[in-house]
Scaffold this active site. Structure first.
Site, mmCIF file in Angstrom:
data_model
loop_
_atom_site.group_PDB
_atom_site.id
_atom_site.type_symbol
_atom_site.label_atom_id
_atom_site.label_comp_id
_atom_site.label_asym_id
_atom_site.label_seq_id
_atom_site.Cartn_x
_atom_site.Cartn_y
_atom_site.Cartn_z
ATOM 1 N N ARG A 73 0.830 -1.211 0.000
ATOM 2 C CA ARG A 73 0.000 0.000 0.000
ATOM 3 C C ARG A 73 0.860 1.255 0.000
ATOM 4 O O ARG A 73 0.417 2.323 -0.407
ATOM 5 C CB ARG A 73 -0.977 0.018 1.185
ATOM 6 C CG ARG A 73 -1.860 1.280 1.185
ATOM 7 C CD ARG A 73 -3.060 1.215 2.111
ATOM 8 N NE ARG A 73 -2.822 0.477 3.329
ATOM 9 C CZ ARG A 73 -2.038 0.887 4.329
ATOM 10 N NH1 ARG A 73 -1.423 2.047 4.262
ATOM 11 N NH2 ARG A 73 -1.868 0.131 5.392
ATOM 12 N N TYR B 149 -15.291 17.115 -15.995
ATOM 13 C CA TYR B 149 -15.695 15.738 -15.734
ATOM 14 C C TYR B 149 -16.765 15.731 -14.649
ATOM 15 O O TYR B 149 -16.587 16.309 -13.584
ATOM 16 C CB TYR B 149 -14.473 14.917 -15.334
ATOM 17 C CG TYR B 149 -14.792 13.462 -15.176
ATOM 18 C CD1 TYR B 149 -15.218 12.701 -16.264
ATOM 19 C CD2 TYR B 149 -14.696 12.838 -13.946
ATOM 20 C CE1 TYR B 149 -15.537 11.371 -16.123
ATOM 21 C CE2 TYR B 149 -15.009 11.502 -13.798
ATOM 22 C CZ TYR B 149 -15.427 10.774 -14.894
ATOM 23 O OH TYR B 149 -15.739 9.461 -14.740
ATOM 24 N N ASP C 160 -6.507 18.878 -14.878
ATOM 25 C CA ASP C 160 -6.841 17.532 -15.354
ATOM 26 C C ASP C 160 -6.419 17.480 -16.822
ATOM 27 O O ASP C 160 -7.050 18.083 -17.685
ATOM 28 C CB ASP C 160 -8.345 17.302 -15.189
ATOM 29 C CG ASP C 160 -8.765 15.884 -15.584
ATOM 30 O OD1 ASP C 160 -8.067 15.266 -16.402
ATOM 31 O OD2 ASP C 160 -9.804 15.426 -15.073
ATOM 32 N N LYS D 299 -7.818 6.400 -19.767
ATOM 33 C CA LYS D 299 -8.129 6.892 -21.106
ATOM 34 C C LYS D 299 -6.928 6.715 -22.040
ATOM 35 O O LYS D 299 -6.535 5.606 -22.295
ATOM 36 C CB LYS D 299 -8.604 8.340 -21.011
ATOM 37 C CG LYS D 299 -9.662 8.577 -19.899
ATOM 38 C CD LYS D 299 -10.971 7.861 -20.143
ATOM 39 C CE LYS D 299 -11.909 7.857 -18.939
ATOM 40 N NZ LYS D 299 -12.187 9.151 -18.331
HETATM 41 C C1 PLP Z 1 -12.649 9.610 -17.074
HETATM 42 C C2 PLP Z 1 -12.181 10.919 -16.594
HETATM 43 C C3 PLP Z 1 -11.899 11.122 -15.236
HETATM 44 C C4 PLP Z 1 -12.098 10.051 -14.188
HETATM 45 O O1 PLP Z 1 -11.150 9.040 -14.303
HETATM 46 P P1 PLP Z 1 -11.437 7.535 -13.807
HETATM 47 O O2 PLP Z 1 -10.188 6.824 -14.194
HETATM 48 O O3 PLP Z 1 -12.669 7.068 -14.527
HETATM 49 O O4 PLP Z 1 -11.653 7.593 -12.338
HETATM 50 C C5 PLP Z 1 -11.440 12.372 -14.860
HETATM 51 N N1 PLP Z 1 -11.280 13.374 -15.748
HETATM 52 C C6 PLP Z 1 -11.547 13.209 -17.054
HETATM 53 C C7 PLP Z 1 -11.342 14.358 -17.991
HETATM 54 C C8 PLP Z 1 -12.009 11.992 -17.528
HETATM 55 O O5 PLP Z 1 -12.288 11.841 -18.828
#
Ligand code: PLP
Length: 378
Positions: free
Chosen positions: A52, A105, A176, A201
């Site tokens: 962890r 998001y 992000d 992604k």
């Molecule tokens: C999918 C996404 C997230 C969340 O990520 P997860 O891996 O699904 O928790 C955050 N920001 C953006 C822009 C996303 O497309």
């Protein structure tokens, strides 16, 4: 050519995070499935102890992403993008002020609402591409959160201007960078304090893993993100990280192909009679085009598409497609799409006929033929 010249990002994706070269040794780092590591006595700094706190299978991917984002530290992997976002937003103190994009998001928006309810955080929503509106919201802010391009509206922020103004107002800046990827935009180089990714992604890229990452240049911020991960246990399994490393090796090829496909499809869509509006920063008349051309090394591979005929027509397009996959998420090798307002939680300022297209790496003519047939049938 010097051997010390910095390597291009496409080279970094392939060459970073490799094991030391030893005769007969593996070219790839091993996948180590072990929750604990042999240890006795007072642990030395950095010694592997327990899965962890730290795991050696995380390190190669953390090194690759750290190098791509030009961070002073390796990235920190988290169990999901949301886990990384929660860690970054923990930097907002209770009662602090958080400025974030109206269109971002939706789970980030949900998390901010939760912070507002439980910790008295004042959440101020802004149009992130309206620089004056963002600047007006900054006084007293603890953090400015940025998505650019935004999900799902594809608005492009003037990142360097926003970072400078946020810092002048005493606010941290979190970005992000999921949509752009570090090949297209490196927010730390613009002065952002924290960068997060949904590794799920583009970075992993094959729709087979849920994973996140956070990065910070500042030693104290990096240490706080690391401590958050350990205290909350928001860690990733070794196999997920190993898959992400395998995925990131082809990031440059995938992003290059997906972006080229997206630009071509956006161009064709914008003159199709069944189309009301298209958004992609590559289009010369797109509101984000000038900024994206100036600030980004590409235009991304997400398209916003509004067919004529409202939400029903948008749903009909999805139903008529054979090749494009109807699914949430994005950034995989396969092209997919969804109507975002099918979710009751999506921002009400997102048009209910908006389709978000995640363009993959298939042959562009096949993608177009499928899309054009679905639109022609409207
Ligand atoms: C999918 C996404 C997230 C969340 O990520 P997860 O891996 O699904 O928790 C955050 N920001 C953006 C822009 C996303 O497309």
């Amino acid at each position: 050519m010097s051997h010390d010249a910095p390597l291009a990002p496409a080279t970094v994706t392939v060459s970073a995070g490799r094991p030391a070269r030893t005769q007969g040794g593996p070219v790839n780092p091993p996948l180590v499935l072990s929750s604990t590591f042999v240890s006795q006595g007072v642990p030395a700094p950095g010694e592997l102890l327990y899965g962890r706190i730290d795991a050696d299978t995380w390190h190669p991917f953390e090194q690759v992403l750290g190098a791509l984002e030009q961070s002073r530290h390796p990235a920190l992997v988290f169990g999901s993008g949301m886990a990384a976002i929660a860690a970054a937003l923990s930097l907002v103190p209770p009662g602090g002020r958080l400025v974030l994009p109206r269109h971002c998001y939706q789970v980030t928006l949900g998390y901010a609402a939760d912070l507002s309810e439980r910790q008295g955080v004042e959440v101020v929503l802004v149009d992130i591409d309206d620089t004056d509106a963002v600047l007006a919201a900054l006084p007293g802010a603890s953090m400015l959160w940025v998505e650019s391009p935004t999900n799902p509206m594809l608005e492009v922020a003037d990142l360097p201007v926003l970072v400078e103004a946020a810092h002048a107002a005493g606010a941290l800046v979190g970005v992000d960078n999921t949509f752009a990827t570090p090949l297209v935009q490196r927010p730390l180089a613009w002065g952002a304090d924290v960068v997060v990714h949904s590794v799920t992604k583009y970075l992993a890229g094959h729709s087979d893993v849920v994973l996140g990452a956070a990065l910070a240049d500042d030693d104290a911020l990096h240490a706080r993100l690391h401590a958050y991960r350990t205290l909350h246990g928001s860690i990733a399994g070794p196999f997920e990280v190993w898959l992400a490393l395998r995925g990131v090796r082809t990031l440059a090829l995938r992003v290059e192909r997906a972006q080229a496909n997206a630009a071509e499809l956006a161009r064709r869509l914008s003159s199709h009679p069944a189309v009301l509006a298209v958004r992609h920063p590559s289009l010369p008349d797109d509101p984000g085009h000038e900024r994206a051309s100036r600030l980004m090394d590409g235009f991304g591979a997400i398209i916003g598409l509004r067919p004529r005929g409202g939400a029903a027509a948008a749903d009909a397009v999805i139903a008529a497609l054979r090749l494009w996959v109807p699914a949430t998420s994005l950034g995989g090798v396969e092209s997919s799409l969804e109507r975002r307002r099918r979710f009751a939680t999506e921002s009400l300022t997102v048009p209910d006929d908006l389709l978000r297209l995640s363009v993959g790496i298939e042959d562009v003519e096949d993608l177009w033929a499928d899309l054009a047939a679905a639109l022609d049938a409207l």
